[in-house]
Scaffold this motif. Structure first.
Motif: not given
Length: 119
Positions: A36-44, A48-49
């Motif tokens: 929940c505190d990680r960027p969506l881009g990183e999770i996906l 660059g995130y």
């Protein structure tokens, strides 16, 4: 590659969604409270995130985040969700703007939008 990020979707609805996602060739990613505190881009899995210093914490509402779907996948998924009675109130499509947001921030925005549109 089309992906769907699922938060707090459980039980029969989760099974229906996983079936639909598989049917449309969409990779399902189960979001966890620690995401929940990680960027969506990183999770996906996008480059660059990086980890942000956001401390919004987890939420309990169901949320579905769609990334990279074709029009056919998007329309088929939404129609299938309605037909199978597996709708999710808080859903979003990723954009260049929101990929840097945390799931908690996106959730907060979706809740505010929903409240404004359903007074």
């Amino acid at each position: 590659m089309a992906k769907a990020l699922l938060f707090n979707i459980t039980g029969e609805k989760r099974m229906k969604l996983l079936f639909l996602l598989m049917q449309y060739g969409i990779v399902a990613i189960e979001g966890k409270s620690e995401d929940c505190d990680r960027p969506l881009g990183e999770i996906l899995g996008k480059n660059g995130y990086s980890v942000m210093l956001a401390m919004d914490g987890p939420f309990t509402d169901e949320m579905l985040v769609l990334d990279g779907l074709s029009a056919e996948q998007f329309n088929g998924l939404l129609n299938g969700m309605q037909m199978l009675q597996a709708t999710v109130t808080y859903k979003a499509v990723t954009t260049e703007h929101n990929l840097g947001w945390t799931p908690s921030r996106l959730h907060r925005e979706l809740v505010a939008e929903h409240a404004a549109m359903n007074p």
